[in-house]
Every structure is written in structure tokens, then in C-alpha cells.
Enzyme design. Structure first.
Site, PDB file in Angstrom:
ATOM      1  N   ASN A 135       0.865  -1.180   0.000  1.00  0.00           N
ATOM      2  CA  ASN A 135       0.000   0.000   0.000  1.00  0.00           C
ATOM      3  C   ASN A 135       0.905   1.234   0.000  1.00  0.00           C
ATOM      4  O   ASN A 135       1.503   1.560   1.016  1.00  0.00           O
ATOM      5  CB  ASN A 135      -0.892  -0.058   1.256  1.00  0.00           C
ATOM      6  CG  ASN A 135      -1.687   1.209   1.479  1.00  0.00           C
ATOM      7  OD1 ASN A 135      -1.769   2.073   0.607  1.00  0.00           O
ATOM      8  ND2 ASN A 135      -2.283   1.318   2.660  1.00  0.00           N
ATOM      9  N   TRP A 136       0.979   1.887  -1.141  1.00  0.00           N
ATOM     10  CA  TRP A 136       1.873   3.056  -1.252  1.00  0.00           C
ATOM     11  C   TRP A 136       1.315   4.291  -0.564  1.00  0.00           C
ATOM     12  O   TRP A 136       1.998   5.293  -0.417  1.00  0.00           O
ATOM     13  CB  TRP A 136       2.125   3.379  -2.734  1.00  0.00           C
ATOM     14  CG  TRP A 136       3.081   2.466  -3.423  1.00  0.00           C
ATOM     15  CD1 TRP A 136       3.567   1.274  -2.959  1.00  0.00           C
ATOM     16  CD2 TRP A 136       3.685   2.663  -4.704  1.00  0.00           C
ATOM     17  NE1 TRP A 136       4.428   0.725  -3.872  1.00  0.00           N
ATOM     18  CE2 TRP A 136       4.514   1.560  -4.950  1.00  0.00           C
ATOM     19  CE3 TRP A 136       3.591   3.671  -5.677  1.00  0.00           C
ATOM     20  CZ2 TRP A 136       5.267   1.431  -6.124  1.00  0.00           C
ATOM     21  CZ3 TRP A 136       4.330   3.546  -6.843  1.00  0.00           C
ATOM     22  CH2 TRP A 136       5.161   2.434  -7.061  1.00  0.00           C
ATOM     23  N   LYS A 137       0.037   4.263  -0.210  1.00  0.00           N
ATOM     24  CA  LYS A 137      -0.635   5.431   0.388  1.00  0.00           C
ATOM     25  C   LYS A 137      -0.456   6.647  -0.535  1.00  0.00           C
ATOM     26  O   LYS A 137      -0.363   6.479  -1.749  1.00  0.00           O
ATOM     27  CB  LYS A 137      -0.113   5.673   1.805  1.00  0.00           C
ATOM     28  CG  LYS A 137      -0.166   4.384   2.646  1.00  0.00           C
ATOM     29  CD  LYS A 137       0.031   4.587   4.097  1.00  0.00           C
ATOM     30  CE  LYS A 137      -0.080   3.235   4.799  1.00  0.00           C
ATOM     31  NZ  LYS A 137       0.000   3.323   6.242  1.00  0.00           N
ATOM     32  N   HIS A 151      -9.408   1.115   5.214  1.00  0.00           N
ATOM     33  CA  HIS A 151      -8.120   1.297   5.885  1.00  0.00           C
ATOM     34  C   HIS A 151      -8.324   2.246   7.066  1.00  0.00           C
ATOM     35  O   HIS A 151      -9.133   3.180   6.988  1.00  0.00           O
ATOM     36  CB  HIS A 151      -7.098   1.869   4.899  1.00  0.00           C
ATOM     37  CG  HIS A 151      -5.712   1.874   5.470  1.00  0.00           C
ATOM     38  ND1 HIS A 151      -5.291   2.823   6.369  1.00  0.00           N
ATOM     39  CD2 HIS A 151      -4.671   1.020   5.305  1.00  0.00           C
ATOM     40  CE1 HIS A 151      -4.042   2.558   6.725  1.00  0.00           C
ATOM     41  NE2 HIS A 151      -3.648   1.465   6.092  1.00  0.00           N
ATOM     42  N   GLU A 199      -6.724   4.654   8.101  1.00  0.00           N
ATOM     43  CA  GLU A 199      -6.519   6.077   7.774  1.00  0.00           C
ATOM     44  C   GLU A 199      -7.773   6.659   7.111  1.00  0.00           C
ATOM     45  O   GLU A 199      -8.087   7.839   7.277  1.00  0.00           O
ATOM     46  CB  GLU A 199      -5.271   6.240   6.892  1.00  0.00           C
ATOM     47  CG  GLU A 199      -3.999   6.068   7.720  1.00  0.00           C
ATOM     48  CD  GLU A 199      -2.811   5.490   6.973  1.00  0.00           C
ATOM     49  OE1 GLU A 199      -2.812   5.516   5.724  1.00  0.00           O
ATOM     50  OE2 GLU A 199      -1.889   5.002   7.648  1.00  0.00           O
ATOM     51  N   GLU A 225      -5.232  -5.028  10.800  1.00  0.00           N
ATOM     52  CA  GLU A 225      -4.213  -4.003  10.977  1.00  0.00           C
ATOM     53  C   GLU A 225      -4.457  -3.247  12.280  1.00  0.00           C
ATOM     54  O   GLU A 225      -5.273  -2.306  12.308  1.00  0.00           O
ATOM     55  CB  GLU A 225      -4.247  -3.006   9.820  1.00  0.00           C
ATOM     56  CG  GLU A 225      -3.952  -3.619   8.471  1.00  0.00           C
ATOM     57  CD  GLU A 225      -3.363  -2.591   7.511  1.00  0.00           C
ATOM     58  OE1 GLU A 225      -2.264  -2.818   7.018  1.00  0.00           O
ATOM     59  OE2 GLU A 225      -4.010  -1.546   7.282  1.00  0.00           O
ATOM     60  N   GLY A 244       2.729   2.103  10.766  1.00  0.00           N
ATOM     61  CA  GLY A 244       3.724   3.161  10.598  1.00  0.00           C
ATOM     62  C   GLY A 244       4.475   3.529  11.869  1.00  0.00           C
ATOM     63  O   GLY A 244       5.148   4.559  11.912  1.00  0.00           O
ATOM     64  N   SER A 299       3.564  -2.261  10.313  1.00  0.00           N
ATOM     65  CA  SER A 299       5.013  -2.342  10.545  1.00  0.00           C
ATOM     66  C   SER A 299       5.635  -3.688  10.162  1.00  0.00           C
ATOM     67  O   SER A 299       6.551  -4.170  10.821  1.00  0.00           O
ATOM     68  CB  SER A 299       5.344  -2.002  11.997  1.00  0.00           C
ATOM     69  OG  SER A 299       4.998  -0.654  12.272  1.00  0.00           O
ATOM     70  N   GLY A 347       2.802  -1.207   4.260  1.00  0.00           N
ATOM     71  CA  GLY A 347       2.809   0.213   3.923  1.00  0.00           C
ATOM     72  C   GLY A 347       4.221   0.663   3.578  1.00  0.00           C
ATOM     73  O   GLY A 347       4.736   0.430   2.488  1.00  0.00           O
ATOM     74  N   GLY A 348       4.871   1.312   4.547  1.00  0.00           N
ATOM     75  CA  GLY A 348       6.180   1.926   4.332  1.00  0.00           C
ATOM     76  C   GLY A 348       7.187   1.046   3.610  1.00  0.00           C
ATOM     77  O   GLY A 348       7.881   1.509   2.696  1.00  0.00           O
TER      78      GLY A 348
HETATM   79  P1  PGA Z   1       2.961   0.174   7.601  1.00  0.00           P
HETATM   80  O1  PGA Z   1       1.477   0.414   7.069  1.00  0.00           O
HETATM   81  O2  PGA Z   1       3.483  -1.110   6.998  1.00  0.00           O
HETATM   82  O3  PGA Z   1       3.738   1.373   7.139  1.00  0.00           O
HETATM   83  O4  PGA Z   1       2.881   0.069   9.092  1.00  0.00           O
HETATM   84  C1  PGA Z   1       0.591  -0.652   6.887  1.00  0.00           C
HETATM   85  C2  PGA Z   1      -0.699  -0.154   6.314  1.00  0.00           C
HETATM   86  O5  PGA Z   1      -1.137   0.936   6.672  1.00  0.00           O
HETATM   87  O6  PGA Z   1      -1.330  -0.834   5.480  1.00  0.00           O
END
Ligand code: PGA
Length: 252
Positions: free
Chosen positions: A13-15, A99, A101, A169, A175, A214, A235-236
Site C-alpha cells: 500500500n503506497w498510500k 483502511h 486512515e 491491521e 507506521g 510495521s 505500507g512503508g
Molecule cells: P505500515 O502500514 O506497513 O507502514 O505500518 C501498513 C498499512 O497501513 O497498510
């Protein structure tokens, strides 16, 4: 009882990251995976603006492209939104919905998430439905209860093992570099698996349940080995091809 072992999925997930300059990452990823026998599927979810470009860059690889959110309507007066049909048209095979967010920044409710997942299914996309507790909820012993409530509320009618993926999640792990212990992950995933059986019957056994929050190369193998973990939502660490490959290695 139907015994089926779902094929794992590692999704990136590049966000809100990525312009055309980032296209070198999927190119690198496709190159690194060429000729490698994988025991998982690989999906990259760039911003919608890049979906078609990423798809073109990945041509010939088995890596699929997904969206990060969709509206529940097919089209209409929804400035700034993207529909599941549009993502499909841009070459996507899946879309992340719910998600944390989106739930936090856009006040999305379980009901809205279920509508988005239903729209994804109608467009022929796999819906990756995210659920997970906040730190306060975990500290007060509510992690399993939150998972059950969000799952029940976010899973649309018509969900099958083929068109639906669940991503657990924990909000506090996204993150932050923090992760639950392997035992805690296994506990929630097994709980979700049991809930899926109650909600979907035998089909629940075949739904993939991803862990997200993470995930990095150094912890992927132990997290992916936990009971009822069928892949990762990253994510990251999905922004750099070598890091993402380091996670995919859990399935090589
Ligand atoms: P992260 O994000 O790997 O940067 O913790 C995961 C996500 O939000 O899908």
C-alpha cells in the site's frame, strides 16, 4: 468441514506516495521476481493516478495492481472520488477498503466500508477489507471484540473466498515500528477465522487474512508463520523494491 489452504497474498500500500519518478520501483520489483517461484500472490496498490502506469511497467510479470479506496457508487457527483469501475478500467484487480486512515481521516463507518466492498465486487475487484483496534481498545482488552464488530459490519452480502480478503491491521502498529507479538497476531487471526466461519459458513475457511502494521523484512517470516496469517498488507516497506522483496521472501 471444507479444508482449503488459501494462497497467501503480499500487498503493498503506497498510500499518498508516488509520482512517475517512483515507477522505477515496480520495474525493479518485476525484475527481481522474474523467474522466481513464489508461494504467494503479489499486489501493488499505488495512488490511483499511477495505477495504469504501474500496470504497464509490470507487464509480463505476475504482479497485480490495486487501488487504495473506492466510492460505493459507479459514477456521479462525488468530486475527488474514484469508483471501483474506474479502478478496474485502469487495470486494477483489487481495492483496499476501510483502511484505518480512511476510517479516521474521512470518518468512514463499517456500513460505508461494506458498501465500498460491495461496489468492488460488482466491478469484479477483490475487496481487501481492513479492520483493527486502536491502542486504547487493545489496552482495555477489546481487540477481539473490535475485530468481530468491524468484520460483521464491513463484510457485504455476497462476499466469497475469491472476492474478499481481510486485513487485520492494529491501528497502533501502522507506521509506528511496533507490532503485536506473534501470539497476539495468531489470537486475533484465529478469532477472525472463526468469525468468518460463522458469517460465511464453509467459504470462511478460504478467505485470506492478511496481517498489516510495521511488517518489514526482519519480522515478516515470523509474522507470516503465525496461525491463520495468509499474507501481509505492507505500507512503508512497500515503497522500496528491495524492502518489499525482503518481505515477499517469507514465501520464496
Ligand atoms: P505500515 O502500514 O506497513 O507502514 O505500518 C501498513 C498499512 O497501513 O497498510
Amino acid at each position: 468441514m471444507v479444508k482449503s489452504v488459501p494462497r497467501p497474498l503480499v500487498a503493498g500500500n503506497w498510500k499518498m506516495n508516488g509520482t512517475t519518478a517512483m515507477l522505477k520501483e515496480p520495474r525493479l520489483l518485476a525484475g527481481m521476481l522474474r523467474g522466481v517461484k513464489l508461494k504467494c500472490e503479489v499486489l501493488v496498490c499505488p495512488p490511483a493516478t499511477l495505477a495504469r502506469r504501474v500496470k504497464a511497467v509490470m507487464k509480463g510479470s505476475r504482479i497485480k495492481v490495486g487501488g487504495q479506496d473506492c466510492h460505493w457508487n459507479v459514477s456521479g457527483a462525488h468530486t475527488g472520488d474514484v469508483s471501483a469501475e474506474m479502478l478496474k478500467d485502469a487495470g486494477c484487480t483489487a481495492v483496499i477498503v476501510g483502511h484505518s486512515e480512511r476510517r479516521t481521516n474521512h470518518a468512514e463507518t463499517d456500513d460505508m466500508v461494506a458498501k465500498k466492498a460491495k461496489a468492488a465486487h460488482a466491478a469484479g475487484l477483490i475487496a481487501i477489507i481492513c479492520i483493527g483496534e486502536t491502542l486504547d481498545q487493545r489496552k482495555s482488552g477489546k481487540a477481539l471484540e473490535v475485530a468481530s464488530t468491524q468484520l460483521k459490519g464491513s463484510l457485504p452480502e455476497g462476499a466469497t473466498a475469491a472476492n474478499t480478503v481481510i486485513a487485520y491491521e492494529p491501528v497502533w502498529a501502522i507506521g509506528t515500528g511496533l507490532t503485536p507479538t506473534v501470539a497476539e497476531v495468531a489470537e486475533v487471526h484465529t478469532h477472525i477465522r472463526n468469525d468468518l466461519a460463522k458469517l460465511m459458513g464453509d467459504a470462511g475457511a478460504g478467505v485470506r487474512i492478511l496481517y498489516g502494521g510495521s511488517v518489514k523484512p526482519s519480522n515478516a517470516s515470523e509474522l507470516m508463520a503465525a496461525a491463520n496469517v495468509n499474507g501481509a498488507l505492507v505500507g512503508g516497506a512497500s515503497l522500496k523494491a528491495p524492502d518489499f522483496i525482503g518481505i515477499i521472501k517469507a514465501y520464496m
